[in-house]
Design a protein around this motif. Structure first.
Motif, PDB file in Angstrom:
ATOM      1  N   MET A 189      28.466   0.870 -59.336  1.00  0.00           N
ATOM      2  CA  MET A 189      28.091  -0.519 -59.066  1.00  0.00           C
ATOM      3  C   MET A 189      26.883  -0.523 -58.139  1.00  0.00           C
ATOM      4  SD  MET A 189      31.194  -1.568 -56.435  1.00  0.00           S
ATOM      5  CE  MET A 189      32.431  -1.410 -57.705  1.00  0.00           C
ATOM      6  N   ALA A 190      26.428  -1.724 -57.776  1.00  0.00           N
ATOM      7  CA  ALA A 190      25.278  -1.823 -56.872  1.00  0.00           C
ATOM      8  C   ALA A 190      25.519  -0.957 -55.632  1.00  0.00           C
ATOM      9  CB  ALA A 190      25.062  -3.278 -56.470  1.00  0.00           C
ATOM     10  N   PRO A 191      24.545  -0.123 -55.255  1.00  0.00           N
ATOM     11  CA  PRO A 191      24.785   0.861 -54.191  1.00  0.00           C
ATOM     12  C   PRO A 191      25.252   0.259 -52.866  1.00  0.00           C
ATOM     13  CG  PRO A 191      22.760   1.372 -55.356  1.00  0.00           C
ATOM     14  CD  PRO A 191      23.224   0.043 -55.872  1.00  0.00           C
ATOM     15  N   HIS A 192      24.682  -0.870 -52.461  1.00  0.00           N
ATOM     16  CA  HIS A 192      25.079  -1.412 -51.155  1.00  0.00           C
ATOM     17  C   HIS A 192      26.530  -1.898 -51.181  1.00  0.00           C
ATOM     18  CE1 HIS A 192      24.227  -5.202 -53.175  1.00  0.00           C
ATOM     19  NE2 HIS A 192      24.701  -5.870 -52.147  1.00  0.00           N
ATOM     20  N   ILE A 193      26.998  -2.362 -52.350  1.00  0.00           N
ATOM     21  CA  ILE A 193      28.393  -2.787 -52.468  1.00  0.00           C
ATOM     22  C   ILE A 193      29.311  -1.573 -52.501  1.00  0.00           C
ATOM     23  CG2 ILE A 193      30.052  -4.017 -53.907  1.00  0.00           C
ATOM     24  CD1 ILE A 193      27.756  -5.778 -54.883  1.00  0.00           C
ATOM     25  N   ALA A 194      28.947  -0.573 -53.309  1.00  0.00           N
ATOM     26  CA  ALA A 194      29.753   0.655 -53.369  1.00  0.00           C
ATOM     27  C   ALA A 194      29.828   1.319 -52.001  1.00  0.00           C
ATOM     28  CB  ALA A 194      29.151   1.613 -54.389  1.00  0.00           C
ATOM     29  N   ALA A 195      28.706   1.352 -51.294  1.00  0.00           N
ATOM     30  CA  ALA A 195      28.680   1.981 -49.971  1.00  0.00           C
ATOM     31  C   ALA A 195      29.617   1.247 -49.005  1.00  0.00           C
ATOM     32  CB  ALA A 195      27.259   1.995 -49.426  1.00  0.00           C
ATOM     33  N   GLU A 196      29.603  -0.068 -49.041  1.00  0.00           N
ATOM     34  CA  GLU A 196      30.477  -0.836 -48.150  1.00  0.00           C
ATOM     35  C   GLU A 196      31.945  -0.585 -48.476  1.00  0.00           C
ATOM     36  OE1 GLU A 196      31.208  -5.465 -46.674  1.00  0.00           O
ATOM     37  OE2 GLU A 196      29.625  -4.993 -48.109  1.00  0.00           O
ATOM     38  N   LEU A 197      32.280  -0.553 -49.766  1.00  0.00           N
ATOM     39  CA  LEU A 197      33.663  -0.317 -50.168  1.00  0.00           C
ATOM     40  C   LEU A 197      34.139   1.086 -49.799  1.00  0.00           C
ATOM     41  CD1 LEU A 197      33.686  -2.018 -53.695  1.00  0.00           C
ATOM     42  CD2 LEU A 197      34.762  -2.864 -51.603  1.00  0.00           C
ATOM     43  N   GLU A 198      33.198   2.037 -49.772  1.00  0.00           N
ATOM     44  CA  GLU A 198      33.559   3.423 -49.484  1.00  0.00           C
ATOM     45  C   GLU A 198      33.340   3.810 -48.031  1.00  0.00           C
ATOM     46  OE1 GLU A 198      31.625   5.937 -52.421  1.00  0.00           O
ATOM     47  OE2 GLU A 198      32.102   4.504 -54.008  1.00  0.00           O
ATOM     48  N   GLY A 199      32.947   2.835 -47.200  1.00  0.00           N
ATOM     49  CA  GLY A 199      32.748   3.110 -45.781  1.00  0.00           C
ATOM     50  C   GLY A 199      31.548   3.982 -45.487  1.00  0.00           C
ATOM     51  N   VAL A 200      30.527   3.871 -46.331  1.00  0.00           N
ATOM     52  CA  VAL A 200      29.314   4.682 -46.172  1.00  0.00           C
ATOM     53  C   VAL A 200      28.164   3.791 -45.699  1.00  0.00           C
ATOM     54  CG1 VAL A 200      27.593   6.077 -47.388  1.00  0.00           C
ATOM     55  CG2 VAL A 200      30.018   6.309 -47.949  1.00  0.00           C
ATOM     56  N   VAL A 201      27.395   4.294 -44.753  1.00  0.00           N
ATOM     57  CA  VAL A 201      26.195   3.598 -44.304  1.00  0.00           C
ATOM     58  C   VAL A 201      24.981   4.374 -44.814  1.00  0.00           C
ATOM     59  CG1 VAL A 201      24.839   2.827 -42.326  1.00  0.00           C
ATOM     60  CG2 VAL A 201      27.337   2.702 -42.242  1.00  0.00           C
ATOM     61  N   ILE A 202      24.209   3.755 -45.699  1.00  0.00           N
ATOM     62  CA  ILE A 202      23.009   4.410 -46.233  1.00  0.00           C
ATOM     63  C   ILE A 202      21.903   4.309 -45.186  1.00  0.00           C
ATOM     64  CG2 ILE A 202      21.258   4.357 -48.045  1.00  0.00           C
ATOM     65  CD1 ILE A 202      23.391   3.256 -49.933  1.00  0.00           C
ATOM     66  N   ASP A 203      21.504   5.446 -44.668  1.00  0.00           N
ATOM     67  CA  ASP A 203      20.487   5.509 -43.615  1.00  0.00           C
ATOM     68  C   ASP A 203      19.175   5.994 -44.209  1.00  0.00           C
ATOM     69  OD1 ASP A 203      18.936   5.831 -41.385  1.00  0.00           O
ATOM     70  OD2 ASP A 203      20.305   7.200 -40.344  1.00  0.00           O
ATOM     71  N   PRO A 204      18.144   5.153 -44.214  1.00  0.00           N
ATOM     72  CA  PRO A 204      16.846   5.578 -44.769  1.00  0.00           C
ATOM     73  C   PRO A 204      16.297   6.835 -44.117  1.00  0.00           C
ATOM     74  CG  PRO A 204      16.884   3.204 -44.394  1.00  0.00           C
ATOM     75  CD  PRO A 204      18.128   3.751 -43.765  1.00  0.00           C
ATOM     76  N   VAL A 205      16.570   7.029 -42.825  1.00  0.00           N
ATOM     77  CA  VAL A 205      16.051   8.208 -42.124  1.00  0.00           C
ATOM     78  C   VAL A 205      16.606   9.488 -42.748  1.00  0.00           C
ATOM     79  CG1 VAL A 205      16.001   9.436 -39.923  1.00  0.00           C
ATOM     80  CG2 VAL A 205      15.695   6.954 -39.969  1.00  0.00           C
ATOM     81  N   THR A 206      17.871   9.452 -43.155  1.00  0.00           N
ATOM     82  CA  THR A 206      18.479  10.620 -43.788  1.00  0.00           C
ATOM     83  C   THR A 206      17.793  10.936 -45.112  1.00  0.00           C
ATOM     84  OG1 THR A 206      20.627  10.144 -42.766  1.00  0.00           O
ATOM     85  CG2 THR A 206      20.634  11.538 -44.732  1.00  0.00           C
ATOM     86  N   ILE A 207      17.479   9.893 -45.878  1.00  0.00           N
ATOM     87  CA  ILE A 207      16.800  10.092 -47.165  1.00  0.00           C
ATOM     88  C   ILE A 207      15.406  10.666 -46.950  1.00  0.00           C
ATOM     89  CG2 ILE A 207      15.891   8.941 -49.211  1.00  0.00           C
ATOM     90  CD1 ILE A 207      18.160   6.901 -48.925  1.00  0.00           C
ATOM     91  N   LEU A 208      14.664  10.097 -46.008  1.00  0.00           N
ATOM     92  CA  LEU A 208      13.296  10.546 -45.766  1.00  0.00           C
ATOM     93  C   LEU A 208      13.276  11.982 -45.248  1.00  0.00           C
ATOM     94  CD1 LEU A 208      11.876   7.277 -44.163  1.00  0.00           C
ATOM     95  CD2 LEU A 208      11.501   8.113 -46.486  1.00  0.00           C
ATOM     96  N   ALA A 209      14.252  12.336 -44.423  1.00  0.00           N
ATOM     97  CA  ALA A 209      14.321  13.711 -43.922  1.00  0.00           C
ATOM     98  C   ALA A 209      14.607  14.686 -45.056  1.00  0.00           C
ATOM     99  CB  ALA A 209      15.395  13.816 -42.841  1.00  0.00           C
TER     100      ALA A 209
END
Length: 250
Positions: free
Chosen positions: A101-121
């Motif tokens: 599903m939409a990533p921000h919704i899936a992340a919220e349901l799974e207790g995940v915080v998508i951090d742009p800094v982690t992606i860029l690193a």
């Protein structure tokens, strides 16, 4: 040798081969299920055929299946298979979400915080190890990743030339032109676009491609027909990527 003997001539230096040009791009599309992964893997396939150490990334993927204790996503697996340089999965996909599903919704349901800094690193680490980097977005160009950050913001932070995948089906003209405007509005360059035949029964395909050629000021990199057996190698045969900035010469 005595001190009075002439010095031995130095051996001729071996010519140093120029390093391979570094290539990188961000692949986005006019919608989800439009062929981004097919095009990304085709680009990686061509790079591998040229002997380039190329690695793909899909920083955020939604929809995973547990196989032998490891979470797998079909798109991520395809990108890894097409890459000629293999790096740890947590660098290829820092955020692999279970729900399709939409990533921000899936992340919220799974207790995940998508951090742009982690992606860029992770992207910086991959780019440092590879001669070529192909980053595939998720969904269309403006899919939310957090409450205040979307894939357009990610593309802007990565600051890579963009390859736009246009899914050929009814409505593709408006979708392509709106996506192009959204990309360029962020100061990014559309380095080229690919026409991918999503709907094999679409009428007037050639006329639609011609309409986009007249309106998109970026080179057409190829038209991928509806493939009976889609694969990176099969799709790569329909692409001419020499117009992309930094593309390695044969």
């Amino acid at each position: 040798m005595s001190l009075n003997e002439p010095a031995t001539q130095a051996a001729p230096q071996t010519a140093v081969r120029d390093p391979l040009p570094r290539f990188a791009c961000f692949v986005t599309g006019t919608d989800t299920e439009i062929g981004k992964t097919l095009v990304s893997t085709a680009i990686l396939h061509q790079l591998a055929q040229l002997g380039v150490r190329a690695c793909g990334m899909k920083p955020v993927a939604a929809g995973a299946e547990l196989i032998d204790g490891v979470w797998h996503n079909e798109d991520v697996d395809a990108i890894i298979a097409a890459s000629s340089l293999h790096l740890p999965r947590h660098l290829i996909t820092p955020y692999l979400l279970q729900r399709p599903m939409a990533p921000h919704i899936a992340a919220e349901l799974e207790g995940v915080v998508i951090d742009p800094v982690t992606i860029l690193a992770a992207a910086a680490e991959v780019q440092a190890a590879a001669d070529a980097l192909v980053v595939e977005g998720v969904g269309g160009f403006r899919v939310p990743l957090t409450g205040a950050f979307d894939t357009a913001d990610l593309a802007k932070e990565l600051n890579l030339p963009v390859v736009l995948v246009v899914g050929l089906r009814l409505g593709c003209l408006s979708h392509a032109l709106l996506t192009y405007e959204a990309i360029t509005a962020r100061g990014l360059t559309v380095a080229g676009w690919v026409a991918n035949q999503v709907d094999p029964a679409m009428p007037c395909t050639d006329e639609n491609i011609e309409a986009l050629l007249e309106r998109l000021p970026a080179p057409l990199l190829g038209h991928i027909p509806r493939l009976s057996e889609p694969s990176a190698a099969a799709a790569a045969r329909h692409l001419q990527l020499g117009a992309l900035p930094g593309w390695p010469a044969r």
